[in-house]
Design a protein around this motif. Structure first.
Motif, short mmCIF file in Angstrom:
data_model
loop_
_atom_site.label_atom_id
_atom_site.label_comp_id
_atom_site.label_asym_id
_atom_site.label_seq_id
_atom_site.Cartn_x
_atom_site.Cartn_y
_atom_site.Cartn_z
N GLY A 54 0.82 -1.22 0.00
CA GLY A 54 0.00 0.00 0.00
C GLY A 54 0.84 1.26 0.00
O GLY A 54 0.59 2.20 -0.76
N LYS A 55 1.89 1.29 0.85
CA LYS A 55 2.77 2.47 0.91
C LYS A 55 3.50 2.65 -0.41
O LYS A 55 3.68 3.76 -0.88
N LEU A 56 3.94 1.54 -1.00
CA LEU A 56 4.67 1.63 -2.25
C LEU A 56 3.79 2.17 -3.38
O LEU A 56 4.21 3.05 -4.14
N LEU A 57 2.56 1.67 -3.46
CA LEU A 57 1.65 2.17 -4.49
C LEU A 57 1.34 3.65 -4.26
O LEU A 57 1.28 4.43 -5.22
N ASN A 58 1.15 4.05 -3.03
CA ASN A 58 0.88 5.45 -2.70
C ASN A 58 2.07 6.32 -3.09
O ASN A 58 1.90 7.41 -3.67
N GLN A 59 3.30 5.84 -2.81
CA GLN A 59 4.49 6.62 -3.15
C GLN A 59 4.66 6.73 -4.66
O GLN A 59 5.03 7.79 -5.17
N VAL A 60 4.39 5.65 -5.40
CA VAL A 60 4.48 5.69 -6.86
C VAL A 60 3.47 6.69 -7.42
O VAL A 60 3.78 7.46 -8.34
N TYR A 61 2.26 6.71 -6.88
CA TYR A 61 1.23 7.65 -7.32
C TYR A 61 1.69 9.10 -7.09
O TYR A 61 1.55 9.95 -7.98
N LYS A 62 2.29 9.37 -5.92
CA LYS A 62 2.77 10.72 -5.63
C LYS A 62 3.91 11.12 -6.56
O LYS A 62 3.97 12.26 -7.03
N GLU A 63 4.81 10.17 -6.83
CA GLU A 63 5.93 10.47 -7.73
C GLU A 63 5.44 10.75 -9.15
O GLU A 63 5.99 11.60 -9.85
N MET A 64 4.41 10.06 -9.60
CA MET A 64 3.84 10.31 -10.92
C MET A 64 3.23 11.71 -10.99
O MET A 64 3.37 12.40 -12.00
N GLN A 65 2.57 12.13 -9.91
CA GLN A 65 2.03 13.49 -9.86
C GLN A 65 3.15 14.52 -9.94
O GLN A 65 3.05 15.51 -10.67
N ARG A 66 4.22 14.28 -9.17
CA ARG A 66 5.35 15.22 -9.20
C ARG A 66 5.97 15.26 -10.59
O ARG A 66 6.41 16.32 -11.04
N ALA A 67 6.04 14.11 -11.26
CA ALA A 67 6.64 14.07 -12.59
C ALA A 67 5.81 14.88 -13.59
O ALA A 67 6.36 15.54 -14.46
N LEU A 68 4.50 14.84 -13.42
CA LEU A 68 3.64 15.58 -14.34
C LEU A 68 3.67 17.07 -14.07
O LEU A 68 3.72 17.88 -15.00
N PHE A 69 3.64 17.47 -12.80
CA PHE A 69 3.54 18.89 -12.46
C PHE A 69 4.88 19.59 -12.37
O PHE A 69 4.96 20.79 -12.61
N ASN A 70 5.95 18.89 -11.99
CA ASN A 70 7.29 19.49 -11.88
C ASN A 70 8.32 18.57 -12.53
O ASN A 70 9.06 17.86 -11.84
N PRO A 71 8.39 18.54 -13.84
CA PRO A 71 9.28 17.58 -14.50
C PRO A 71 10.76 17.83 -14.21
O PRO A 71 11.54 16.88 -14.11
N PHE A 72 11.17 19.10 -14.03
CA PHE A 72 12.59 19.38 -13.77
C PHE A 72 13.00 18.90 -12.38
O PHE A 72 14.08 18.33 -12.19
N LYS A 73 12.12 19.15 -11.40
CA LYS A 73 12.41 18.65 -10.05
C LYS A 73 12.41 17.12 -10.03
O LYS A 73 13.23 16.50 -9.35
N PHE A 74 11.49 16.55 -10.77
CA PHE A 74 11.43 15.09 -10.84
C PHE A 74 12.72 14.53 -11.45
O PHE A 74 13.28 13.56 -10.95
N HIS A 75 13.20 15.17 -12.51
CA HIS A 75 14.44 14.75 -13.14
C HIS A 75 15.61 14.84 -12.15
O HIS A 75 16.45 13.92 -12.05
N ALA A 76 15.66 15.95 -11.41
CA ALA A 76 16.73 16.12 -10.42
C ALA A 76 16.64 15.05 -9.34
O ALA A 76 17.66 14.49 -8.90
N ARG A 77 15.42 14.72 -8.91
CA ARG A 77 15.24 13.69 -7.88
C ARG A 77 15.65 12.32 -8.39
O ARG A 77 16.27 11.53 -7.68
N VAL A 78 15.34 12.04 -9.66
CA VAL A 78 15.73 10.76 -10.25
C VAL A 78 17.25 10.68 -10.34
O VAL A 78 17.85 9.64 -10.02
N GLN A 79 17.90 11.76 -10.75
CA GLN A 79 19.36 11.77 -10.84
C GLN A 79 19.99 11.57 -9.46
O GLN A 79 20.96 10.82 -9.31
N LYS A 80 19.42 12.23 -8.46
CA LYS A 80 19.93 12.09 -7.09
C LYS A 80 19.76 10.64 -6.62
O LYS A 80 20.66 10.06 -5.99
N ALA A 81 18.61 10.05 -6.93
CA ALA A 81 18.36 8.65 -6.53
C ALA A 81 19.34 7.72 -7.23
O ALA A 81 19.83 6.76 -6.62
N LEU A 82 19.66 8.00 -8.50
CA LEU A 82 20.60 7.16 -9.22
C LEU A 82 22.01 7.27 -8.64
O LEU A 82 22.74 6.27 -8.55
#
Length: 150
Positions: A47-75
């Motif tokens: 449940g937590k994982l699905l909720n987190q994936v849903y939130k990350e998809m929202q962030r990717a749609l509304f703030n793509p540059f921040k999402f890109h930076a977060r993905v790079q940081k995670a990598l």
């Protein structure tokens, strides 16, 4: 009894079919609670994982540059984790080997000291028996002289 475990798995029947319990009620209760907690934990994580994936998809749609930076940081974090993980494992193994070596060294010194004490005891006993043999020989010589005088 849990649905997944039969009576033979719980040790309630022997090969002759006689009902002999080999587990206490506490063992059975602990096994059941373990499986219940495990399934509860799996559902919570899912449940937590699905909720987190849903939130990350929202962030990717509304703030793509921040999402890109977060993905790079995670990598980057993932790369460091892949590097540091085996290093930590090797350090733990080295620590275990050092502790084992110290324990063996301590055991060696203790056994060496015990062996030295044992040899001291044997030497003391042999010295005692040698002195007893010397006394017996002196007494024998004294008696022989007494017999010769008479």
């Amino acid at each position: 009894l849990p649905a997944k475990m039969s009576s033979s798995q719980l040790g309630l029947t022997s090969s002759a079919g006689v009902c002999i319990p080999s587990y206490s009620l506490f063992d059975v209760a602990a096994t059941n609670s373990y499986h219940a907690l495990l399934s509860l934990l799996k559902s919570m994580i899912k449940g937590k994982l699905l909720n987190q994936v849903y939130k990350e998809m929202q962030r990717a749609l509304f703030n793509p540059f921040k999402f890109h930076a977060r993905v790079q940081k995670a990598l980057v974090i993932l790369k460091w984790a892949k590097f540091i993980g085996p290093l930590v494992g090797t350090c733990n193994k080295f620590r275990g080997n050092l502790l084992d070596m110290a324990r063996k060294r301590r055991q060696h010194h203790v056994s060496k000291a015990a062996l030295k004490r044992w040899y001291d005891v044997i030497d003391a006993l042999s010295k005692k028996s040698k002195s007893e043999q010397a006394v017996v020989q002196l007494q024998k010589a004294f008696r022989e002289r007494q017999v010769e005088k008479t």
